[in-house]
Design a protein around this motif. Structure first.
Motif, PDB file in Angstrom:
ATOM      1  N   GLU A  73       1.532 -11.528   3.354  1.00 12.19           N
ATOM      2  CA  GLU A  73       1.794 -10.543   2.299  1.00 12.19           C
ATOM      3  C   GLU A  73       2.679  -9.409   2.822  1.00 12.19           C
ATOM      4  OE1 GLU A  73      -2.048  -9.359   0.986  1.00 12.19           O
ATOM      5  OE2 GLU A  73      -2.464 -11.263  -0.038  1.00 12.19           O
ATOM      6  N   ASN A  76       6.219 -10.551   2.941  1.00 11.70           N
ATOM      7  CA  ASN A  76       6.855 -10.509   1.617  1.00 11.70           C
ATOM      8  C   ASN A  76       7.293  -9.090   1.272  1.00 11.70           C
ATOM      9  OD1 ASN A  76       6.511 -13.246   1.182  1.00 11.70           O
ATOM     10  ND2 ASN A  76       4.545 -12.995   0.138  1.00 11.70           N
ATOM     11  N   GLN A  77       6.461  -8.113   1.620  1.00 13.73           N
ATOM     12  CA  GLN A  77       6.813  -6.722   1.352  1.00 13.73           C
ATOM     13  C   GLN A  77       8.000  -6.288   2.205  1.00 13.73           C
ATOM     14  OE1 GLN A  77       3.231  -4.449   1.877  1.00 13.73           O
ATOM     15  NE2 GLN A  77       2.120  -5.578   0.312  1.00 13.73           N
ATOM     16  N   LYS A 270       2.660  -4.952  -7.353  1.00 17.14           N
ATOM     17  CA  LYS A 270       3.026  -4.071  -6.239  1.00 17.14           C
ATOM     18  C   LYS A 270       3.749  -4.808  -5.126  1.00 17.14           C
ATOM     19  CE  LYS A 270      -0.962  -0.980  -6.918  1.00 17.14           C
ATOM     20  NZ  LYS A 270      -1.720  -1.841  -7.835  1.00 17.14           N
ATOM     21  N   THR A 271       3.609  -6.134  -5.072  1.00 16.44           N
ATOM     22  CA  THR A 271       4.172  -6.874  -3.941  1.00 16.44           C
ATOM     23  C   THR A 271       5.412  -7.696  -4.302  1.00 16.44           C
ATOM     24  OG1 THR A 271       2.693  -8.766  -4.336  1.00 16.44           O
ATOM     25  CG2 THR A 271       1.906  -7.032  -2.851  1.00 16.44           C
ATOM     26  N   SER A 273       9.349  -8.568  -5.134  1.00 14.54           N
ATOM     27  CA  SER A 273      10.598  -8.069  -4.560  1.00 14.54           C
ATOM     28  C   SER A 273      11.278  -7.098  -5.515  1.00 14.54           C
ATOM     29  CB  SER A 273      11.543  -9.239  -4.263  1.00 14.54           C
ATOM     30  OG  SER A 273      12.021  -9.797  -5.476  1.00 14.54           O
TER      31      SER A 273
END
Length: 289
Positions: A73, A76-77, A270-271, A273
């Motif tokens: 995760e 990804n952020q 929130k995560t 792109s």
């Protein structure tokens, strides 16, 4: 650190199978097995128990799994932040969708969005409601268009209420009626549109306690229209798919109006792109004007 090794571990646990994890991640089965063996060697613990019935996570693997997920995760952020620093010069948006949205909404949405962000690429996966929801949960797509409500642990954005209309051939005895009677659904063979486990048309039958003579079931809207045109039966279809149809059929509002709610579904807003977030903003703005 190799993120793909972490993903191999996570997906093998989720699917309980090297083969299914390999299919999802587009690797060979031996490649997935090799990556997990590497992780076990690096960490000095056994992550999976392997036997003829499949694979199962060990107690040590169970303790480490949440941390592996957090690493993925965070990655990804990180990629999303890199996109932001590049000012959306590039990026990929993966969307799960069903046929009517893919045909009548997305082409114009993407065309307009790419006038401002020409280097953003799109990947569209076409499926039924159940498939789309699963793709969102598995992370195969960034978000999906879906009939609402969705599973409670998913985030949703309501977009539009879409009427469900009776579809009949032009020579049907009720061709001149203003509103199609519910009992009229029992007077001809019925062509059922299935979009997965969530079936709004079957809900109409249950609500009115009727059992039409279902002769054909498919998830393809256009197959339904073609069969209705040939006089093989009648159906109910969403109004959205009935724009610019080439078939000689009539669409009638039901005497008791029925609708489906169309919305966007994602795991965590929130995560996503920057590219996905910007496209979601555009969709919601477009829907308000």
């Amino acid at each position: 650190m190799n993120i793909q090794k972490y993903m191999a571990f996570i997906k093998t646990v989720e699917y309980g199978s090297f083969t299914k994890a390999a299919q999802f991640l587009d690797y060979t089965q031996s490649g997935i097995s090799h990556m997990i063996n590497d992780l076990e060697a690096e960490w000095g613990v056994a992550l999976l128990e392997r036997d003829r019935s499949g694979v199962r996570i060990t107690s040590d693997g169970l303790k480490l799994l949440p941390y592996a997920k957090r690493v993925c995760e965070a990655n990804n952020q990180l990629l999303a932040m890199i996109d932001e620093l590049h000012g959306l010069k590039s990026g990929l948006i993966r969307i799960g969708t069903f046929s009517s949205v893919a045909t009548h909404w997305l082409p114009n949405m993407i065309r307009t969005f790419q006038t401002e962000y020409p280097n953003i690429e799109f990947e569209l996966l076409l499926g039924d409601y159940t498939e789309i929801e699963n793709w969102v949960i598995e992370g195969r797509v960034d978000f999906g268009f879906l009939r609402l409500p969705a599973k409670s642990d998913l985030e949703t954005i309501f977009l539009e209420q879409d009427r469900l209309l009776a579809i009949i051939p032009e020579n049907h005895p009720l061709a001149d009626c203003d509103h199609f009677p519910i009992k009229g659904l029992l007077q001809a063979p019925f062509m059922l549109l299935e979009k997965g486990a969530k079936n709004e048309i079957s809900e109409i039958f249950e609500k009115h306690n009727i059992t039409p003579d279902i002769r054909f079931t498919t998830w393809d809207d256009y197959s339904i229209m073609a069969m209705v045109e040939k006089g093989l039966g009648i159906s109910i279809l969403p109004e959205l798919i009935l724009q610019r149809v080439p078939y000689k059929i009539l669409a009638k509002e039901l005497e008791v109006p029925a609708y489906r709610k169309i919305g966007i579904v994602m795991k965590d807003a929130k995560t996503v792109s920057l590219a996905v977030n910007r496209f979601l903003d555009y969709i919601q703005y477009r829907n308000k004007i």
